[in-house]
Design a protein around this motif. Structure first.
Motif, PDB file in Angstrom:
ATOM      1  N   ARG A  21       0.861  -1.178   0.000  1.00  0.00           N
ATOM      2  CA  ARG A  21       0.000   0.000   0.000  1.00  0.00           C
ATOM      3  C   ARG A  21       0.896   1.226   0.000  1.00  0.00           C
ATOM      4  O   ARG A  21       1.832   1.320   0.785  1.00  0.00           O
ATOM      5  CB  ARG A  21      -0.856  -0.015   1.261  1.00  0.00           C
ATOM      6  CG  ARG A  21      -1.927   1.033   1.229  1.00  0.00           C
ATOM      7  CD  ARG A  21      -2.734   1.025   2.477  1.00  0.00           C
ATOM      8  NE  ARG A  21      -3.147   2.393   2.723  1.00  0.00           N
ATOM      9  CZ  ARG A  21      -3.958   2.759   3.691  1.00  0.00           C
ATOM     10  NH1 ARG A  21      -4.420   1.863   4.529  1.00  0.00           N
ATOM     11  NH2 ARG A  21      -4.302   4.011   3.823  1.00  0.00           N
ATOM     12  N   LEU A  22       0.630   2.171  -0.877  1.00  0.00           N
ATOM     13  CA  LEU A  22       1.495   3.338  -0.948  1.00  0.00           C
ATOM     14  C   LEU A  22       0.752   4.545  -1.494  1.00  0.00           C
ATOM     15  O   LEU A  22      -0.387   4.443  -1.952  1.00  0.00           O
ATOM     16  CB  LEU A  22       2.714   3.047  -1.833  1.00  0.00           C
ATOM     17  CG  LEU A  22       2.491   2.420  -3.210  1.00  0.00           C
ATOM     18  CD1 LEU A  22       1.969   3.424  -4.215  1.00  0.00           C
ATOM     19  CD2 LEU A  22       3.797   1.838  -3.712  1.00  0.00           C
ATOM     20  N   ARG A  23       1.414   5.685  -1.391  1.00  0.00           N
ATOM     21  CA  ARG A  23       0.893   6.890  -2.029  1.00  0.00           C
ATOM     22  C   ARG A  23       1.816   7.238  -3.185  1.00  0.00           C
ATOM     23  O   ARG A  23       3.023   7.058  -3.114  1.00  0.00           O
ATOM     24  CB  ARG A  23       0.880   8.065  -1.059  1.00  0.00           C
ATOM     25  CG  ARG A  23      -0.243   8.034  -0.070  1.00  0.00           C
ATOM     26  CD  ARG A  23      -0.595   9.449   0.303  1.00  0.00           C
ATOM     27  NE  ARG A  23      -1.534   9.510   1.403  1.00  0.00           N
ATOM     28  CZ  ARG A  23      -1.176   9.461   2.681  1.00  0.00           C
ATOM     29  NH1 ARG A  23       0.093   9.330   2.993  1.00  0.00           N
ATOM     30  NH2 ARG A  23      -2.073   9.553   3.620  1.00  0.00           N
ATOM     31  N   ILE A  24       1.231   7.744  -4.254  1.00  0.00           N
ATOM     32  CA  ILE A  24       2.034   8.176  -5.379  1.00  0.00           C
ATOM     33  C   ILE A  24       1.597   9.587  -5.751  1.00  0.00           C
ATOM     34  O   ILE A  24       0.416   9.918  -5.672  1.00  0.00           O
ATOM     35  CB  ILE A  24       1.883   7.218  -6.573  1.00  0.00           C
ATOM     36  CG1 ILE A  24       2.712   7.706  -7.756  1.00  0.00           C
ATOM     37  CG2 ILE A  24       0.428   7.061  -6.985  1.00  0.00           C
ATOM     38  CD1 ILE A  24       2.813   6.708  -8.874  1.00  0.00           C
ATOM     39  N   GLY A  25       2.566  10.427  -6.137  1.00  0.00           N
ATOM     40  CA  GLY A  25       2.232  11.789  -6.527  1.00  0.00           C
ATOM     41  C   GLY A  25       2.905  12.146  -7.839  1.00  0.00           C
ATOM     42  O   GLY A  25       4.068  11.806  -8.051  1.00  0.00           O
ATOM     43  N   GLY A  26       2.187  12.796  -8.733  1.00  0.00           N
ATOM     44  CA  GLY A  26       2.769  13.210 -10.004  1.00  0.00           C
ATOM     45  C   GLY A  26       1.749  13.986 -10.820  1.00  0.00           C
ATOM     46  O   GLY A  26       0.665  14.292 -10.339  1.00  0.00           O
ATOM     47  N   MET A  27       2.138  14.295 -12.051  1.00  0.00           N
ATOM     48  CA  MET A  27       1.247  15.056 -12.936  1.00  0.00           C
ATOM     49  C   MET A  27       0.447  14.102 -13.809  1.00  0.00           C
ATOM     50  O   MET A  27       0.996  13.131 -14.344  1.00  0.00           O
ATOM     51  CB  MET A  27       2.077  15.943 -13.867  1.00  0.00           C
ATOM     52  CG  MET A  27       2.908  16.967 -13.162  1.00  0.00           C
ATOM     53  SD  MET A  27       1.881  18.248 -12.490  1.00  0.00           S
ATOM     54  CE  MET A  27       2.399  19.586 -13.536  1.00  0.00           C
ATOM     55  N   VAL A  28      -0.816  14.414 -14.005  1.00  0.00           N
ATOM     56  CA  VAL A  28      -1.644  13.605 -14.886  1.00  0.00           C
ATOM     57  C   VAL A  28      -1.208  13.860 -16.328  1.00  0.00           C
ATOM     58  O   VAL A  28      -1.109  15.013 -16.766  1.00  0.00           O
ATOM     59  CB  VAL A  28      -3.129  13.964 -14.711  1.00  0.00           C
ATOM     60  CG1 VAL A  28      -3.996  13.107 -15.624  1.00  0.00           C
ATOM     61  CG2 VAL A  28      -3.545  13.779 -13.272  1.00  0.00           C
ATOM     62  N   VAL A  29      -0.904  12.797 -17.062  1.00  0.00           N
ATOM     63  CA  VAL A  29      -0.433  12.926 -18.440  1.00  0.00           C
ATOM     64  C   VAL A  29      -1.589  13.392 -19.339  1.00  0.00           C
ATOM     65  O   VAL A  29      -2.721  12.928 -19.191  1.00  0.00           O
ATOM     66  CB  VAL A  29       0.107  11.568 -18.944  1.00  0.00           C
ATOM     67  CG1 VAL A  29       0.557  11.660 -20.382  1.00  0.00           C
ATOM     68  CG2 VAL A  29       1.236  11.092 -18.059  1.00  0.00           C
ATOM     69  N   ASP A  30      -1.287  14.307 -20.252  1.00  0.00           N
ATOM     70  CA  ASP A  30      -2.304  14.801 -21.190  1.00  0.00           C
ATOM     71  C   ASP A  30      -2.885  13.655 -22.000  1.00  0.00           C
ATOM     72  O   ASP A  30      -2.157  12.766 -22.439  1.00  0.00           O
ATOM     73  CB  ASP A  30      -1.687  15.836 -22.135  1.00  0.00           C
ATOM     74  CG  ASP A  30      -1.562  17.179 -21.459  1.00  0.00           C
ATOM     75  OD1 ASP A  30      -2.309  17.406 -20.476  1.00  0.00           O
ATOM     76  OD2 ASP A  30      -0.717  17.987 -21.883  1.00  0.00           O
ATOM     77  N   ASP A  31      -4.196  13.711 -22.235  1.00  0.00           N
ATOM     78  CA  ASP A  31      -4.889  12.717 -23.061  1.00  0.00           C
ATOM     79  C   ASP A  31      -4.751  11.290 -22.541  1.00  0.00           C
ATOM     80  O   ASP A  31      -4.809  10.334 -23.314  1.00  0.00           O
ATOM     81  CB  ASP A  31      -4.373  12.742 -24.515  1.00  0.00           C
ATOM     82  CG  ASP A  31      -4.646  14.081 -25.167  1.00  0.00           C
ATOM     83  OD1 ASP A  31      -5.722  14.646 -24.854  1.00  0.00           O
ATOM     84  OD2 ASP A  31      -3.797  14.564 -25.929  1.00  0.00           O
ATOM     85  N   SER A  32      -4.521  11.124 -21.238  1.00  0.00           N
ATOM     86  CA  SER A  32      -4.400   9.759 -20.733  1.00  0.00           C
ATOM     87  C   SER A  32      -5.635   9.344 -19.934  1.00  0.00           C
ATOM     88  O   SER A  32      -5.764   8.196 -19.555  1.00  0.00           O
ATOM     89  CB  SER A  32      -3.152   9.626 -19.862  1.00  0.00           C
ATOM     90  OG  SER A  32      -3.367  10.277 -18.633  1.00  0.00           O
ATOM     91  N   VAL A  33      -6.526  10.306 -19.664  1.00  0.00           N
ATOM     92  CA  VAL A  33      -7.676   9.993 -18.819  1.00  0.00           C
ATOM     93  C   VAL A  33      -8.742   9.275 -19.625  1.00  0.00           C
ATOM     94  O   VAL A  33      -9.219   9.793 -20.636  1.00  0.00           O
ATOM     95  CB  VAL A  33      -8.264  11.278 -18.195  1.00  0.00           C
ATOM     96  CG1 VAL A  33      -9.423  10.937 -17.280  1.00  0.00           C
ATOM     97  CG2 VAL A  33      -7.191  12.028 -17.446  1.00  0.00           C
ATOM     98  N   LYS A  34      -9.080   8.062 -19.193  1.00  0.00           N
ATOM     99  CA  LYS A  34     -10.143   7.291 -19.861  1.00  0.00           C
ATOM    100  C   LYS A  34     -11.233   7.027 -18.845  1.00  0.00           C
ATOM    101  O   LYS A  34     -11.015   6.376 -17.835  1.00  0.00           O
ATOM    102  CB  LYS A  34      -9.589   5.958 -20.375  1.00  0.00           C
ATOM    103  CG  LYS A  34      -8.684   6.115 -21.579  1.00  0.00           C
ATOM    104  CD  LYS A  34      -8.297   4.757 -22.129  1.00  0.00           C
ATOM    105  CE  LYS A  34      -6.847   4.770 -22.590  1.00  0.00           C
ATOM    106  NZ  LYS A  34      -5.972   3.909 -21.829  1.00  0.00           N
ATOM    107  N   ARG A  35     -12.417   7.552 -19.129  1.00  0.00           N
ATOM    108  CA  ARG A  35     -13.537   7.310 -18.241  1.00  0.00           C
ATOM    109  C   ARG A  35     -14.449   6.260 -18.844  1.00  0.00           C
ATOM    110  O   ARG A  35     -14.695   6.277 -20.054  1.00  0.00           O
ATOM    111  CB  ARG A  35     -14.366   8.586 -18.070  1.00  0.00           C
ATOM    112  CG  ARG A  35     -13.740   9.612 -17.197  1.00  0.00           C
ATOM    113  CD  ARG A  35     -14.549  10.893 -17.278  1.00  0.00           C
ATOM    114  NE  ARG A  35     -13.729  12.048 -16.918  1.00  0.00           N
ATOM    115  CZ  ARG A  35     -13.523  12.412 -15.663  1.00  0.00           C
ATOM    116  NH1 ARG A  35     -14.066  11.740 -14.671  1.00  0.00           N
ATOM    117  NH2 ARG A  35     -12.760  13.457 -15.399  1.00  0.00           N
TER     118      ARG A  35
END
Lengths: 162, 243
Positions: free
Chosen positions: A59-73
């Motif tokens: 179990r962990l936390r991750i932090g970063g920037m959301v990559v453009d055009d990578s969001v799939k709903r």
């Protein structure tokens, strides 16, 4: 300065310097543990100094920037999948639920979840990390070409989230 | 070098000075806070990402900055009290502790109210939030130590030692966002290069930060004066004053 004051001043200074040193060393030793999250490159390549990699299932936390055009709903549920990045490789995040207001592509986020494969995380919580920039919408649009649009959810998707 | 300060080591003089701080700075600071809040809450533009929620900055940032500033001044006063054994300095530490505690609590509460809609959580144990919470406990500890001994001077000494030691926490709070990965964002206005907050939003914030400082000085003046009266209640000058 009389000798008694001098002695007290000396004791007080020793106390402060000694305790600062102790605190500094403790914080230095705990450096990796105080970090709130791993960055994507740390998950793939390990932490900078120690090279320790998280293990699958951890179990962990991750932090970063959301990559453009990578969001799939998904169209019929609240499942969402996106990739995040810092300076190196990308990590995929799977999440079910309503994302915070500030979530969008190019935005920093922190996700809390389990590492499923060495570059896939199944998150149960996604938090938006706000940057320190404050500006009016017109300025932002002129400077960055950013226009804030909220994600659209359909009625059935929202009902599912409750 | 500090000769001009010497008259104020007399309790009567210190009492007068602190009350005059209160008398002059209290109205000034209230006007400043009123102007800053009105400007910030009504007239400053909305933020491009956060909309109107960003306006909590006008309460959160001044209280957070001065929660650290007050601790530093309390710690320095405690240091002087310990080294030079100045009674009035001990009283000033006692005067500042609860005010600082309230500022810290205010910063934590407003931050958490902002965190829920923006981050998606009320609280997260990152370095900034945790170290600020420790600051609250330090203030409460200093205040509690003062009153936990039958002998006032012993309590004051213990409280001053804690105040001095606790100063280590202040740089940790300030640099926590740089040293570690935190959810809390980095500094916006205390950066050396250009502040990353637009001008029309920045001005009311600066007014509020300055006014809250004056507000703190005024409150401390008032608390210092009353604590001094209580500590010296059997002295002749107090009896004359009250008569």
């Amino acid at each position: 300065m009389n000798p008694r004051r001098q002695r007290r001043l000396f004791t007080a200074l020793i106390l402060i310097v000694g305790l600062s040193l102790t605190a500094g060393l403790v914080l230095y030793a705990l450096k990796d543990n105080i970090d709130l999250f791993y960055t994507p490159s740390e998950i793939i390549n390990g932490k900078n100094e120690t090279g320790i990699k998280p293990s699958v299932g951890q179990r962990l936390r991750i932090g970063g920037m959301v990559v453009d055009d990578s969001v799939k709903r998904a169209t019929d549920s609240l499942d969402v999948e996106f990739r995040i990045v810092d300076t190196g490789p990308e990590v995929t995040i799977k999440y079910t639920g309503i994302l915070p207001d500030l979530f969008r592509e190019g935005q920093g986020i922190v996700a809390n979840g389990y590492l499923r494969e060495n570059n896939v995380i199944e998150a149960f919580e996604v938090l938006a990390k706000h940057d320190e920039e404050y500006m009016p919408p017109e300025v932002a649009e002129a400077m960055k070409g950013i226009k804030h649009v909220r994600p659209e959810y359909t009625e059935s998707q929202l009902n599912q989230g409750q | 070098m500090f000769k001009w300060l010497h008259p104020y080591a007399k309790p009567e003089k210190a009492y007068e000075l602190s009350l005059s701080f209160y008398k002059w700075l209290m109205p000034l600071s209230l006007i400043g806070i009123f102007v800053g809040c009105l400007w910030g809450l009504m007239f400053a533009p909305t933020d491009y990402q956060q909309g109107d929620s960003f306006r909590i900055i006008y309460i959160h940032v001044p209280s957070a900055i001065w929660s650290m500033g007050i601790y530093m001044s309390m710690g320095i006063a405690g240091f002087c009290a310990l080294v030079w054994q100045i009674r009035l300095m001990e009283i000033s530490v006692l005067a500042m502790a609860p005010i600082g505690a309230i500022f810290t609590a205010l910063a934590l509460i407003t931050g958490s109210l902002w965190g829920k809609p923006m981050w998606g959580t009320w609280w997260v144990w990152d370095a900034r939030l945790t170290s600020e919470l420790i600051l609250l406990f330090l203030y409460l500890g200093v205040f509690a130590l003062f009153h936990s001994f039958d002998d006032q001077r012993t309590g004051a000494k213990a409280a001053c030692i804690l105040a001095v030691i606790g100063m280590i926490n202040v740089p940790i709070i300030h640099y926590s966002v740089e040293w570690w990965n935190t959810l809390h964002q980095g500094a916006s206005i205390t950066k050396f290069d250009k502040p990353s907050i637009a001008g029309p939003m920045l001005w009311p914030l600066l007014i509020n930060i300055f006014s809250v400082l004056l507000f703190f000085i005024a409150l401390t003046g008032y608390r210092f004066a009353t604590e001094l009266l209580r500590a010296e209640s059997h002295r002749k000058w107090v009896i004359n004053l009250i008569k």
